[in-house]
Scaffold this motif. Structure first.
Motif, PDB file in Angstrom:
ATOM      1  N   ASP A 173       0.848  -1.194   0.000  1.00  0.00           N
ATOM      2  CA  ASP A 173       0.000   0.000   0.000  1.00  0.00           C
ATOM      3  C   ASP A 173       0.882   1.242   0.000  1.00  0.00           C
ATOM      4  O   ASP A 173       2.059   1.182   0.395  1.00  0.00           O
ATOM      5  CB  ASP A 173      -0.918   0.013   1.226  1.00  0.00           C
ATOM      6  CG  ASP A 173      -2.161   0.883   1.015  1.00  0.00           C
ATOM      7  OD1 ASP A 173      -2.252   1.546  -0.045  1.00  0.00           O
ATOM      8  OD2 ASP A 173      -3.023   0.896   1.907  1.00  0.00           O
ATOM      9  N   ALA A 174       0.311   2.358  -0.456  1.00  0.00           N
ATOM     10  CA  ALA A 174       1.015   3.645  -0.477  1.00  0.00           C
ATOM     11  C   ALA A 174       0.280   4.618   0.421  1.00  0.00           C
ATOM     12  O   ALA A 174      -0.954   4.713   0.368  1.00  0.00           O
ATOM     13  CB  ALA A 174       1.098   4.192  -1.893  1.00  0.00           C
TER      14      ALA A 174
ATOM     15  N   SER B   3       2.884 -11.114   4.437  1.00  0.00           N
ATOM     16  CA  SER B   3       3.985 -10.432   3.758  1.00  0.00           C
ATOM     17  C   SER B   3       3.499  -9.047   3.372  1.00  0.00           C
ATOM     18  O   SER B   3       2.476  -8.917   2.694  1.00  0.00           O
ATOM     19  CB  SER B   3       4.413 -11.217   2.515  1.00  0.00           C
ATOM     20  OG  SER B   3       5.461 -10.549   1.832  1.00  0.00           O
ATOM     21  N   ARG B   4       4.178  -8.010   3.830  1.00  0.00           N
ATOM     22  CA  ARG B   4       3.674  -6.653   3.605  1.00  0.00           C
ATOM     23  C   ARG B   4       4.815  -5.688   3.317  1.00  0.00           C
ATOM     24  O   ARG B   4       5.917  -5.821   3.861  1.00  0.00           O
ATOM     25  CB  ARG B   4       2.853  -6.164   4.795  1.00  0.00           C
ATOM     26  CG  ARG B   4       3.559  -6.282   6.124  1.00  0.00           C
ATOM     27  CD  ARG B   4       2.656  -5.891   7.289  1.00  0.00           C
ATOM     28  NE  ARG B   4       3.282  -6.203   8.574  1.00  0.00           N
ATOM     29  CZ  ARG B   4       3.109  -7.359   9.217  1.00  0.00           C
ATOM     30  NH1 ARG B   4       2.330  -8.293   8.713  1.00  0.00           N
ATOM     31  NH2 ARG B   4       3.720  -7.573  10.367  1.00  0.00           N
TER      32      ARG B   4
ATOM     33  N   ARG C 285      -3.444   6.238   9.570  1.00  0.00           N
ATOM     34  CA  ARG C 285      -3.371   5.272  10.668  1.00  0.00           C
ATOM     35  C   ARG C 285      -4.179   4.017  10.334  1.00  0.00           C
ATOM     36  O   ARG C 285      -3.734   2.889  10.557  1.00  0.00           O
ATOM     37  CB  ARG C 285      -3.896   5.925  11.954  1.00  0.00           C
ATOM     38  CG  ARG C 285      -3.558   5.163  13.221  1.00  0.00           C
ATOM     39  CD  ARG C 285      -4.072   5.906  14.435  1.00  0.00           C
ATOM     40  NE  ARG C 285      -3.598   7.264  14.474  1.00  0.00           N
ATOM     41  CZ  ARG C 285      -2.401   7.624  14.898  1.00  0.00           C
ATOM     42  NH1 ARG C 285      -1.562   6.702  15.324  1.00  0.00           N
ATOM     43  NH2 ARG C 285      -2.041   8.894  14.909  1.00  0.00           N
ATOM     44  N   GLU C 286      -5.367   4.214   9.779  1.00  0.00           N
ATOM     45  CA  GLU C 286      -6.213   3.073   9.442  1.00  0.00           C
ATOM     46  C   GLU C 286      -5.575   2.214   8.359  1.00  0.00           C
ATOM     47  O   GLU C 286      -5.631   0.981   8.418  1.00  0.00           O
ATOM     48  CB  GLU C 286      -7.592   3.576   8.987  1.00  0.00           C
ATOM     49  CG  GLU C 286      -8.438   4.152  10.111  1.00  0.00           C
ATOM     50  CD  GLU C 286      -9.733   4.766   9.610  1.00  0.00           C
ATOM     51  OE1 GLU C 286      -9.949   4.755   8.370  1.00  0.00           O
ATOM     52  OE2 GLU C 286     -10.514   5.264  10.440  1.00  0.00           O
ATOM     53  N   ARG C 287      -4.951   2.873   7.356  1.00  0.00           N
ATOM     54  CA  ARG C 287      -4.324   2.130   6.270  1.00  0.00           C
ATOM     55  C   ARG C 287      -3.163   1.280   6.796  1.00  0.00           C
ATOM     56  O   ARG C 287      -2.948   0.151   6.353  1.00  0.00           O
ATOM     57  CB  ARG C 287      -3.840   3.092   5.178  1.00  0.00           C
ATOM     58  CG  ARG C 287      -4.947   3.846   4.464  1.00  0.00           C
ATOM     59  CD  ARG C 287      -5.562   3.036   3.332  1.00  0.00           C
ATOM     60  NE  ARG C 287      -4.752   3.102   2.146  1.00  0.00           N
ATOM     61  CZ  ARG C 287      -4.882   4.032   1.189  1.00  0.00           C
ATOM     62  NH1 ARG C 287      -5.797   4.995   1.305  1.00  0.00           N
ATOM     63  NH2 ARG C 287      -4.126   3.997   0.119  1.00  0.00           N
ATOM     64  N   VAL C 288      -2.408   1.848   7.744  1.00  0.00           N
ATOM     65  CA  VAL C 288      -1.304   1.082   8.344  1.00  0.00           C
ATOM     66  C   VAL C 288      -1.858  -0.106   9.123  1.00  0.00           C
ATOM     67  O   VAL C 288      -1.396  -1.247   8.977  1.00  0.00           O
ATOM     68  CB  VAL C 288      -0.445   1.973   9.263  1.00  0.00           C
ATOM     69  CG1 VAL C 288       0.527   1.126  10.079  1.00  0.00           C
ATOM     70  CG2 VAL C 288       0.328   2.996   8.445  1.00  0.00           C
ATOM     71  N   GLU C 289      -2.884   0.128   9.950  1.00  0.00           N
ATOM     72  CA  GLU C 289      -3.445  -0.944  10.770  1.00  0.00           C
ATOM     73  C   GLU C 289      -4.073  -2.034   9.916  1.00  0.00           C
ATOM     74  O   GLU C 289      -4.073  -3.213  10.299  1.00  0.00           O
ATOM     75  CB  GLU C 289      -4.474  -0.360  11.746  1.00  0.00           C
ATOM     76  CG  GLU C 289      -3.836   0.508  12.831  1.00  0.00           C
ATOM     77  CD  GLU C 289      -4.855   1.257  13.662  1.00  0.00           C
ATOM     78  OE1 GLU C 289      -6.064   1.167  13.341  1.00  0.00           O
ATOM     79  OE2 GLU C 289      -4.451   1.931  14.627  1.00  0.00           O
ATOM     80  N   ASP C 290      -4.610  -1.665   8.745  1.00  0.00           N
ATOM     81  CA  ASP C 290      -5.233  -2.658   7.863  1.00  0.00           C
ATOM     82  C   ASP C 290      -4.228  -3.677   7.339  1.00  0.00           C
ATOM     83  O   ASP C 290      -4.610  -4.737   6.852  1.00  0.00           O
ATOM     84  CB  ASP C 290      -5.915  -1.959   6.674  1.00  0.00           C
ATOM     85  CG  ASP C 290      -7.200  -1.248   7.080  1.00  0.00           C
ATOM     86  OD1 ASP C 290      -7.699  -1.530   8.185  1.00  0.00           O
ATOM     87  OD2 ASP C 290      -7.683  -0.409   6.300  1.00  0.00           O
TER      88      ASP C 290
END
Length: 930
Positions: A504-505, A527-528, A516-521
């Motif tokens: 993700d970007a 593998s990320r 914050r939500e994108r990171v937590e998702d």
């Protein structure tokens, strides 16, 4: 005023309104604050005794009812529930019961320093990632739990507001309101009529941007809390119109001699001598006079050492080695990766350089100062974007640069540099570079578009190969880019290259909450890879999900590299090793100049000192040197690629020579300061035993896990397993209605994923379960948690009785000539070993007996007989409970004194027991061979 029949002291048990209550600390002779006997602080009430219909009376705690006996597992459940509902624990650290973090020993040093000061004035300047937020939160929470402050404000840059709000709630159980330019109006509208903001919201996180306006600033100063934390404090002390207003605000707040002020920064001395001493003057105006006085024997400098702590990671590692703490920081493994400006991409880069030279020559021929500034800007903007990615190059080439701004304004545009430290969200847009609509410009745009992708972009090719290796080695990388277009470009091609990975970007286009939500998702991904601009180099902690950092674009300031790496390599990182990679073009003159003249110098300083010393600010000189370097020709293009060392940066280096001298001077001054401010004299290992003792008394992580699993089984809702062994799932819809409603009030109505490594005793989920079971034990006909039991076990060889006791103590102390009185509680196991010659035990052995393994059951009449006999035996020996209560009070006082001596605390302490002692449980253990 009518004289009351009784003086109720904190810790006393009283009966009012048909139930029992515990008198709380804030009570007075004519006004009582009461907590239900089986409840928690959230259920406290206030009442005026003389207005009650029935008199408030002293109460005693009833002994357990033998007819409501349970089994031994239910007894252990009650013990755990009792410990886990304790908040006002009996140890010397009042805050322990209210925090959801286990601090490391070195993080107690600022707290110990704070206890030495009548009014806390501290500058915490620990290295990036050591845990300054936790250190400041511990101090604030301790002051609040001691009753010395009731209100707290955190002042921070806008992009840190949500992080502080979540940290205060998740780690310190402090519910904070956020005051930003966007939220302030809504927060004020929701206030009850006539209620001041800080009365309704005792804890607030305030954006420094919000209080820029005179109205907000004056209102805040007039009503500001007694305790202020200032994050990124260095941004409030340096020059500049906005920063000058911030400094004046802090000066006025600090002018109140009783206000606690905690300043946080990883870069206290950024080469600006005046700004550094401005910062020190906020602690005490006398410290401004230290400028130029470097002697460590200076009494004033020694006094400053009581208010200033600065530790490097090296200091922490050395201390941990000495104390065998065993939980050091991850090893930061650094490497460099290069690529060549070869083939079509190299030709494109050369064409852009030629275009920029044309712009510069045109500006010189025209001879206008504004035109020169415009061309300088366009050259730096274009070459930085081209070095970043084809996508950023296209964006710069197609965004027109207007000539309406002055040269000075243009060249101070943070989009051109690395962004202001307190406003990284709005500076990752690509700077404009289009100054004319020439056919050459259109050709450059077409070339950039054509060269996008792994086939023709050597930088992207190098990244994909490196990320592939990191993923194969089990790492989760964060790829930092300078511009939004580059981040999306990189993320798109990484997704194509690694379709099985979650990629993700995150850029400044998103709000802080969306980021914050994108990171937590990404947490569930095996593998990320995260691609981000510098909007994430401050504000969101990444150590729980990521283990590597790649600098896809070189920053022009070494501090930014440290900030990026510090988001991953910081307190809480569980991986033993964090990999950090710097990617640069081996024949790109801008990369070469930045690397050789700026980054290498920064690395050398960091290696020598242990912390980063920022590059002194001088935009005009830096821009001029960068322009000279940017226009240097890449010789021998057709031959073997040249290395950065073969560039001759003579003229650009000479331009930066004065800055290098200032930088070296800042290093020498920082080294001199370190001998005073490293705080080696305070030894946290002296008080760690007290901290660990409180942890055992209030419940460890293992206790939390055992309790919650057992409680869910008894409540008919066993936890469900997941793919991860350290995680389980709770389905609240199957719980009793009363508990479901309480969970819903805390926002816990939906299914909950429980991570045992992160679930702390102070989490609302744990507290609500414990409270529910405790109330059930005190009132239900068939309680799930048993107050009494009789059990057969092979773990004892003679009849043994265990009494589970709740002790309360009145703790009194004096600070700043003001008396404080608090209540402390603890749960203690008392054992009577044998019956013919009974031996009384109050130690770890008694506690361990509660965790014995049952081997059989007794008939119900035998169970009741054994329990009645045990209750009668205790009633015949009341002196044992009184002696125990006094012994525990003496032990508590000794614990406080040890911590006080280690901290050289100010104040006087006394502890007295509240009698009678509450007998919460009676459990008889009989050997199975009887």
């Amino acid at each position: 005023m009518t004289t009351l029949a009784h003086d109720f002291l904190p810790g006393n048990l009283v009966r009012a309104r048909g139930r029992e209550w515990v008198v709380q600390t804030e009570s007075r002779r004519d006004w009582l604050r009461l907590r239900p006997l089986g409840g928690v602080e959230d259920e406290t009430i206030a009442l005026i005794p003389e207005l009650e219909l029935l008199p408030v009376e002293h109460a005693t705690f009833e002994a357990p009812d033998p007819t409501r006996a349970g089994n031994h597992a239910a007894a252990l459940l009650l013990r755990d529930a009792l410990r886990l509902t304790l908040r006002a624990g009996a140890g010397p650290f009042r805050s322990f019961g209210n925090i959801a973090v286990e601090p490391r020993g070195y993080q107690l040093v600022p707290l110990l320093m704070a206890l030495r000061l009548s009014t806390v004035r501290l500058l915490i300047a620990d290295d990036v990632g050591i845990g300054k937020t936790i250190e400041a939160g511990l101090i604030a929470r301790e002051l609040m739990d001691r009753g010395e402050v009731t209100r707290l404000a955190v002042l921070c840059p806008p992009h840190l507001v949500e992080q502080w709000q979540s940290e205060l709630e998740e780690r310190f159980n402090l519910h904070a309101a956020a005051l930003t330019a966007a939220s302030a109006a809504r927060v004020e509208r929701e206030l009850p009529h006539g209620v001041p903001l800080f009365d309704h919201h005792p804890v607030v996180v305030v954006s420094l941007d919000y209080i820029k306006s005179e109205r907000h600033r004056e209102q805040f100063i007039a009503t500001a809390p007694e305790c202020i934390i200032v994050d990124e404090a260095h941004t409030c002390a340096s020059s500049g119109a906005g920063k000058q207003l911030r400094f004046e605000l802090l000066q006025r707040l600090a002018s109140n001699a009783h206000r606690h002020l905690i300043l946080l920064t990883a870069t206290p001395h950024s080469g600006d001598e005046a700004a550094f001493y401005n910062l020190l003057s906020l602690l005490d105006t006398r410290f401004a006079a230290l400028q130029g006085r470097m002697s460590t024997s200076d009494p004033l400098r020694q006094e400053l050492a009581r208010h200033f702590v600065q530790r490097r990671r090296k200091d922490i590692a050395e201390w941990q080695a000495e104390t065998e703490d065993g939980r050091g920081f991850a090893r930061r493994m650094k490497t460099e990766l290069t690529y060549q400006l070869s083939g079509d991409w190299g030709n494109f880069f050369d064409a852009v350089q030629d275009y920029c030279r044309e712009l510069a020559e045109t500006a010189e021929r025209q001879g206008t100062a504004g035109g020169t500034g415009l061309m300088w800007y366009a050259t730096l903007a274009l070459l930085r974007c081209v070095a970043s990615s084809p996508a950023a190059a296209v964006k710069a080439l197609t965004t027109r640069l207007e000539g309406s701004e002055t040269s000075e304004d243009l060249l101070s545009d943070e989009r051109l540099h690395d962004g202001e430290a307190d406003d990284l969200s709005s500076s990752d847009l690509e700077p404009p570079a289009q100054v004319q609509d020439a056919s050459l410009l259109q050709a450059l745009i077409a070339s950039a578009q054509r060269l996008s992708g792994q086939k023709d972009d050597p930088k992207l090719t190098a990244l994909i190969q490196h990320v592939g290796q990191l993923l194969r080695d089990g790492y989760h990388p964060v790829v930092f880019c300078r511009y939004i277009a580059t981040a999306h470009y990189v993320a798109e091609h990484l997704k194509t290259a690694f379709p099985q990975a979650t990629i993700d970007a995150i850029t400044g286009e998103l709000t802080p909450e969306e980021r914050r939500e994108r990171v937590e998702d990404m947490a569930e991904a095996d593998s990320r890879t995260l691609v981000a601009t510098d909007c994430l180099s401050e504000g969101i902690n990444l150590q729980h999900l990521f283990t590597a950092v790649v600098h896809y674009d070189l920053a022009w300031n070494p501090t930014r590299h440290e900030q990026r790496e510090g988001r991953v390599d910081r307190f809480g990182q569980q991986a033993p090793e964090v990999r950090c990679t710097m990617l640069y073009g081996q024949d790109n003159p801008i990369d070469g100049f930045v690397l050789k003249v700026i980054l290498r110098k920064g690395e050398a300083i960091q290696k020598e000192l242990g912390v980063m010393v920022p590059l002194p600010e001088d935009d005009a000189r830096i821009n001029q040197a960068l322009i000279k370097a940017a226009l240097m020709r890449r010789e021998h293009r057709a031959q073997a690629p040249m290395r950065q060392e073969s560039f001759d940066f003579g003229e650009p280096e000479r331009l930066l020579a004065p800055l290098q001298a200032q930088w070296q001077d800042a290093l020498e001054k920082a080294k001199a300061n370190r001998t005073v401010f490293a705080q080696r004299r305070i030894r946290p290992d002296e008080v760690l035993p007290e901290w660990h003792k409180q942890q055992q008394a209030l419940g460890t992580q293992a206790d939390v896990q055992r309790f919650l699993q057992s409680a869910c089984v008894r409540l008919g809702t066993p936890l469900e397993g997941t793919r991860r062994p350290h995680q389980m799932r709770l389905l609240p819809q199957h719980l009793p209605e009363a508990l479901r409603l309480r969970l819903a009030d805390e926002g816990l109505a939906a299914p909950q994923l429980i991570d045992w490594s992160e679930l702390h005793r102070s989490h609302p989920l744990v507290g609500l379960f414990a409270q529910h079971l405790l109330e059930d034990a005190l009132g239900a006909a068939q309680p799930l948690a048993a107050r009494c039991a009789a059990t057969l076990t092979n773990d004892v060889d003679v009849a043994t009785t265990l009494y589970l006791l709740r002790l309360r103590h009145q703790l009194s102390y004096v600070r700043r000539r003001e008396p404080f009185q608090m209540m402390a509680e603890e749960t203690v196991a008392l054992a009577v070993y044998g019956r013919t010659q009974p031996e009384w035990l109050v130690n770890d052995r008694a506690t361990r007996l509660l965790e014995c393994t049952p081997s059989g059951n007794l008939p119900p009449d035998a169970v009741q007989r054994e329990i009645r006999q045990a209750i009668a035996f205790l009633a015949a020996h009341p002196e044992q409970l009184q002696t125990l209560a006094q012994q525990r009070a003496n032990t508590l006082l000794a614990d406080h004194q040890r911590v006080r001596e280690a901290a050289r605390d100010v104040g006087q302490y006394s502890v007295s027991p509240c009698l009678p002692v509450d007998v919460m449980g009676v459990y008889v253990l009989l050997p199975d061979d009887l």
